[in-house]
Design a protein around this motif. Structure first.
Motif, PDB file in Angstrom:
ATOM      1  N   LEU A 103       0.827  -1.208   0.000  1.00  0.00           N
ATOM      2  CA  LEU A 103       0.000   0.000   0.000  1.00  0.00           C
ATOM      3  C   LEU A 103       0.859   1.256   0.000  1.00  0.00           C
ATOM      4  CD1 LEU A 103      -2.881  -1.018   2.453  1.00  0.00           C
ATOM      5  CD2 LEU A 103      -2.758  -1.272  -0.039  1.00  0.00           C
TER       6      LEU A 103
ATOM      7  N   TYR B 241      -4.786  -8.376   2.935  1.00  0.00           N
ATOM      8  CA  TYR B 241      -5.164  -6.969   3.066  1.00  0.00           C
ATOM      9  C   TYR B 241      -5.466  -6.613   4.522  1.00  0.00           C
ATOM     10  CZ  TYR B 241      -7.521  -2.525   2.274  1.00  0.00           C
ATOM     11  OH  TYR B 241      -7.877  -1.198   2.314  1.00  0.00           O
TER      12      TYR B 241
ATOM     13  N   LYS C 225      -3.885   0.091   6.176  1.00  0.00           N
ATOM     14  CA  LYS C 225      -5.024   0.034   5.255  1.00  0.00           C
ATOM     15  C   LYS C 225      -5.993   1.193   5.479  1.00  0.00           C
ATOM     16  CE  LYS C 225      -7.841  -3.405   7.789  1.00  0.00           C
ATOM     17  NZ  LYS C 225      -6.958  -3.569   8.965  1.00  0.00           N
TER      18      LYS C 225
ATOM     19  N   GLU D 276      -7.101   3.769   2.582  1.00  0.00           N
ATOM     20  CA  GLU D 276      -8.499   4.010   2.227  1.00  0.00           C
ATOM     21  C   GLU D 276      -8.834   5.494   2.310  1.00  0.00           C
ATOM     22  OE1 GLU D 276     -10.702   1.386   4.761  1.00  0.00           O
ATOM     23  OE2 GLU D 276      -9.871  -0.423   3.817  1.00  0.00           O
TER      24      GLU D 276
END
Length: 281
Positions: free
Chosen positions: A4, A236, A242, A246
């Motif tokens: 990410l 994930y 995360k 997002e």
């Protein structure tokens, strides 16, 4: 650092002309090596870093190992994933893996790894990311794909079963002199003088992810550059950033993430929940 972070770094500083990027930093001669350096910069957060010493210092902080085309993986993130970079010239091209079959994970006890890789840090197994770049002869990156080995390749025994069957078959051929080798076989003294030998090597290849995942992803050919990543939901959910990711994509229109189902490489009728991340410019 993880996948990410790499995606956010890519979106913040996208590079399409890989040759110009490499030449401006005196980093690599071949385009395959230049692509690998760019992928490293994505994961290390050094895309805009031009000072060589500063970049080297950052690499030593982020990575535990850096290999080459003869010693996979291309690099390992400390306490994180391994990454293997592959360059192809066309959207429909396959990946040449040469003597190494596809990896769903890498293991520290694998005979295919160098001692430096095995002892780079304390580890037993790592997830491996295949970073596949479509880099035509104009040296402009057309497509970049990041996909985990566990979502792309079958388990090791699927490949070793075929490899071992071929190797055992060669060993059973009567009237030839064989030498122990890590390849499929080596036949010595083929001719009357005993001066010719035959090496039998496996040359593995795999369809590129654009073909493998064409049921959930199609690049936008009207765009100059496309990016796609697939991360299974179990992986994930382990990524500590995360929520940050997002929030990063929430108000953007050039990058999206959606929930999809992908085929299990070991049992295609079984579907695995995953995240599909897309970006284009």
């Amino acid at each position: 650092m993880n996948i990410l972070n790499a995606i956010m770094n890519l979106v913040n500083d996208p590079i399409i002309d890989v040759k110009e990027y490499s030449d401006s930093r005196n980093r690599a001669n071949s385009m395959g090596a230049a692509l690998e350096e760019y992928i490293k910069d994505m994961f290390a957060g050094t895309i805009t870093t031009t000072d060589t010493k500063e970049r080297m210092k950052r690499f030593s902080e982020v990575f535990s190992y850096s290999g080459n085309q003869n010693n996979p993986p291309d690099f390992m993130i400390k306490n994180g994933d391994a990454v293997e970079v592959k360059k192809i010239e066309g959207m429909g091209s396959s990946l040449a893996l040469n003597s190494s079959y596809p990896k769903y994970k890498i293991f520290a006890d694998s005979p295919m790894l160098t001692q430096a890789c095995k002892t780079a840090e304390e580890w037993e197994e790592k997830d491996i990311i295949y970073a596949v770049g479509v880099l035509p002869k104009n040296n402009r990156l057309r497509q970049l794909t990041l996909v985990y080995g566990v979502d792309y390749a079958a388990k090791e025994e699927i490949y070793t079963r075929i490899k071992d069957s071929i190797k055992n078959g060669v060993n059973e051929i009567p009237g030839i002199e064989l030498t122990e080798t890590r390849e499929l076989g080596r036949v010595n003294r083929v001719d009357p003088l005993g001066i010719t030998y035959l090496r039998i090597r496996g040359m593995w290849g795999i369809d590129n992810p654009l073909k493998v995942y064409d049921y959930i992803y199609e690049p936008n050919l009207d765009k100059e550059f496309n990016f796609m990543a697939i991360v299974n939901i179990n992986k994930y959910n382990t990524l500590k950033n995360k929520d940050k990711f997002e929030n990063f994509i929430k108000d953007r229109t050039d990058i999206t993430m959606e929930s999809v189902e992908i085929k299990d490489p070991n049992n295609p009728v079984k579907l695995v929940e995953a995240k599909l991340i897309k970006y284009s410019l």
